[in-house]
Design an enzyme around this catalytic site. Structure first.
Site, PDB file in Angstrom:
ATOM      1  N   CYS A  96      -6.815 -25.892  15.259  1.00 19.22           N
ATOM      2  CA  CYS A  96      -7.961 -26.792  15.428  1.00 19.22           C
ATOM      3  C   CYS A  96      -7.553 -28.255  15.402  1.00 19.22           C
ATOM      4  CB  CYS A  96      -9.015 -26.502  14.365  1.00 19.22           C
ATOM      5  SG  CYS A  96      -9.851 -24.917  14.643  1.00 19.22           S
ATOM      6  N   ASP A 120      -7.863  -7.153   1.126  1.00 24.11           N
ATOM      7  CA  ASP A 120      -6.911  -7.231   2.245  1.00 24.11           C
ATOM      8  C   ASP A 120      -7.608  -6.655   3.455  1.00 24.11           C
ATOM      9  OD1 ASP A 120      -6.511  -4.231   1.504  1.00 24.11           O
ATOM     10  OD2 ASP A 120      -5.482  -4.496   3.424  1.00 24.11           O
ATOM     11  N   ASP A 165       0.878  -1.160   0.000  1.00 25.32           N
ATOM     12  CA  ASP A 165       0.000   0.000   0.000  1.00 25.32           C
ATOM     13  C   ASP A 165       0.923   1.220   0.000  1.00 25.32           C
ATOM     14  OD1 ASP A 165      -2.088   1.707   0.150  1.00 25.32           O
ATOM     15  OD2 ASP A 165      -2.827   1.015   2.096  1.00 25.32           O
ATOM     16  N   SER A 166       0.454   2.296  -0.612  1.00 26.33           N
ATOM     17  CA  SER A 166       1.314   3.471  -0.778  1.00 26.33           C
ATOM     18  C   SER A 166       1.508   4.240   0.511  1.00 26.33           C
ATOM     19  CB  SER A 166       0.704   4.405  -1.810  1.00 26.33           C
ATOM     20  OG  SER A 166      -0.535   4.911  -1.320  1.00 26.33           O
ATOM     21  N   GLY A 167       0.632   4.034   1.460  1.00 24.56           N
ATOM     22  CA  GLY A 167       0.707   4.807   2.686  1.00 24.56           C
ATOM     23  C   GLY A 167      -0.192   6.028   2.677  1.00 24.56           C
ATOM     24  N   CYS A 186      -6.830 -26.254  10.292  1.00 21.65           N
ATOM     25  CA  CYS A 186      -5.703 -25.405  10.709  1.00 21.65           C
ATOM     26  C   CYS A 186      -4.947 -26.062  11.875  1.00 21.65           C
ATOM     27  CB  CYS A 186      -6.168 -23.990  11.059  1.00 21.65           C
ATOM     28  SG  CYS A 186      -6.806 -23.789  12.728  1.00 21.65           S
ATOM     29  N   CYS A 236     -12.090 -28.158  11.102  1.00 23.74           N
ATOM     30  CA  CYS A 236     -11.145 -27.185  10.523  1.00 23.74           C
ATOM     31  C   CYS A 236      -9.757 -27.820  10.465  1.00 23.74           C
ATOM     32  CB  CYS A 236     -11.129 -25.915  11.365  1.00 23.74           C
ATOM     33  SG  CYS A 236      -9.873 -24.719  10.851  1.00 23.74           S
ATOM     34  N   HIS A 258      -5.884 -19.606  13.062  1.00 22.54           N
ATOM     35  CA  HIS A 258      -7.246 -20.043  12.745  1.00 22.54           C
ATOM     36  C   HIS A 258      -7.998 -19.022  11.904  1.00 22.54           C
ATOM     37  CE1 HIS A 258     -11.183 -21.797  12.934  1.00 22.54           C
ATOM     38  NE2 HIS A 258     -11.625 -20.585  13.222  1.00 22.54           N
TER      39      HIS A 258
END
Lengths: 389, 389
Positions: free
Chosen positions: A311, A268, A96-98, A308, A306, A337
């Site tokens: 989990c 995002d 991201d440019s900021g 992950c 799940c 998670h």
């Protein structure tokens, strides 16, 4: 020239909605869209390793030019081999440019047509960002995708939105002229606040500059879901269909459905990682608060089934204990998670688009989220019953 | 009965020193001694996962009965399947009895011959530990090795040490009577402060009770290395050779050499993980402070050639950045490295004992640590030049 490396193939379009599935080619690998990018503001996604990110299914990671410019410095990152080497992430990166961060420094910044002067949130030191300076920073960092420098005004003050839009467009042109790195794609950012006509004007202008992709900025700042949906439909009508669209700062399960159904390809958000560190985790029945006393004896994992690491290995009771005891492992497991949950959901959405069933999935989601609300029970896909707070 | 499961085989003895290599059999696997146990006070080794622990080579992990009794409660852990299931560690576990923690609560506790009444450091609530209560707690937790409940007096106050020693011995008998769990070994703890005669008396008494292993408590509390060495030699002379000896709370590279050379088999210490979270990492050239500004551009890892995840993937510059930015990943990577460093060193020490070369290794360590001190340069084994602070 640069565009050669960043071909965007549309591989499926849903017939019932505007949803699309694609492949964005980058120098560090393919991105299968729609895609959700975990946020690593300071060159690390908080509380997880790059290996964890791969395991939860992350493909694209976001970092922030403003933060990295201030610390450790963009030249420093370049000297250390660029952002990929620095943070140990060999997959695609986006910076991201900021702009959003700088314009959030209310009282600490002074904007003019040429750029913005601001004080560091770290030490109060004075700095100046211009489109050329931001391009220098992002090219030093060397992410696969760099965002143009834009102005983010309050979305409901039309006069300010109009002034900012003119600047954002001039700055987009200057960013484009200053951007020369062929292994990095520069995306323009559409602004225009809550105003459909300004949004359309912005999309048309930026399209005329022929960027390889487009950010949609200034949303997720308090507008209703209906307002956002209307803006996204204008975006889909005016932005070129053969370029990826990136809805900046959005990362709630419900938002995924609504925005994908309106043609968004990239997302995002800090939400899943920030919520995790506060002890809130996503489940198919809504968010669960890990501090809740009723979990003290709960032998089940956060989400049965799940895949992950959290989990597969730990009970809710244990993770609650970690939060009560202030242990770092709690932050880590909740983060793993939440990222896995969102990335798995996005994977399901993409598969549905490719299989031609996204329309049904979206309708089912709507039916369940409006009917059952927070109490919705067992379901065919993970996000049912999940509403953003 | 219980002892059947906890056979201790001596596989090698060094000819030049008192060092020995062994295998301690436990219900959750073999421990190859000498062994270092990372400390997971609250049922988690801070900032790492059980998977990380396996990867850095941990085999034995310590948890604390006092802390787990207060939170989440020993009955709770038992209801959740015991400590192994609760914390997701399928290898051998050891629980400290909490004696050291209770007696550290200066002003918050009141000791008598039967036990000790104390206030929780968490909420000030009143509790009472007796040998029987502590055995109940440790058996509910279900570690492979449980430590007897002992009194830890200030080591240089002979009158108090003598009084405490009588209590510790009575309590050891009561612990032994109260301990019935056959899949858990109960170790007695030798006390006696800095006094060789009291230490010998304690070792002889506890040996008469025929424990399957012996803790050496009340050291690492400010005595010099020479004083500690003398005590350890008394221990080696008086404790049975065919039982493991566990030097409690010691985990510095230099201490490993000195204690292994005097017949110690098991170590634990919070030092490597605590130092890591403060940004201090072990290297073959001594400790490195990760906050140091001269590391800002350092592309090398913490220790070139180190096989840990941190050193295989990240530069010192990046890890320093994480510490400066307050990122959790910094704490994680430094912890992974420090644990790997100590466990790899202990592995080298064990291999040297088995190969009959520990005497040389120990002499070389002595030569280098006395000659080169903190500035000692390149060397044949990792700990040279490392002195505890």
């Amino acid at each position: 020239m640069a565009r050669m490396s960043f071909e965007f193939e549309l591989v499926a379009r849903d017939s019932a909605t505007r949803a699309r599935a694609g492949i964005l080619h980058t120098p560090h690998g393919e991105l299968h869209t729609p895609v959700f990018a975990p946020v690593g503001t300071q060159a690390t996604v908080k509380a997880v390793t790059p290996r964890d990110l791969r395991e939860v299914g992350a493909t694209l990671v976001l970092a922030n030019a403003y933060h990295l410019y201030l610390r450790p410095g963009a030249e420093r990152v370049a000297q250390l081999g660029g952002l990929h080497a620095f943070m140990g992430w060999s997959g695609p990166l986006l910076t991201d440019s900021g702009g959003y961060q700088v314009f959030s420094l209310e009282g600490l910044r002074d904007v003019d047509d040429d750029g913005v002067t601001f004080k560091s949130h770290l030490d109060g030191s004075l700095h100046r960002f211009t489109p050329e300076k931001v391009m220098e920073i992002e090219q030093l960092l060397g992410a696969d995708i760099a965002m143009a420098f834009d102005e983010c005004p309050p979305p409901l003050d039309r006069a300010r939105v109009e002034t900012a839009l003119v600047r954002t467009h001039r700055w987009a042109e200057r960013c484009q002229r200053a951007h020369t790195r062929p292994d990095q794609a520069l995306f323009g950012i559409v602004q225009g606040g809550a105003y459909a006509d300004l949004r359309a004007e912005s999309a048309r202008f930026l399209t005329s500059l022929d960027f390889p992709g487009y950010g949609i900025g200034g949303l997720s700042v308090g507008e209703t879901r209906a307002e956002r949906g209307a803006i996204l439909e204008v975006m889909d009508d005016t932005l070129p269909r053969d370029r990826p669209r990136y809805l900046m700062g959005v990362g709630d399960p419900a938002d995924f459905f609504e925005a994908v159904a309106r043609g968004v390809d990239i997302f995002d958000c800090v939400l899943p990682t920030r919520l995790a560190r506060h002890g809130a985790v996503f489940t198919s029945h809504g968010r669960v608060n890990l501090h809740n006393a009723r979990l003290a004896g709960e032998t089940a994992p956060i989400e049965p089934g799940c895949e992950c690491y959290a989990c597969r290995n730990f009970s809710l009771a244990y993770i609650r204990h970690l939060f009560k005891a202030g242990e770092i492992l709690g932050l880590h497991l909740a983060t793993v998670h939440n990222l896995h949950f969102l990335l798995a959901l996005m994977g399901e959405i993409r598969r549905a688009i490719c299989a031609g069933t996204f329309g049904e999935m979206y309708a089912l989601y709507h039916e369940r989220s409006s009917g059952g609300g927070q109490q919705a029970s067992g379901n065919g896909f993970q996000a049912s019953g999940l509403e953003s707070g």
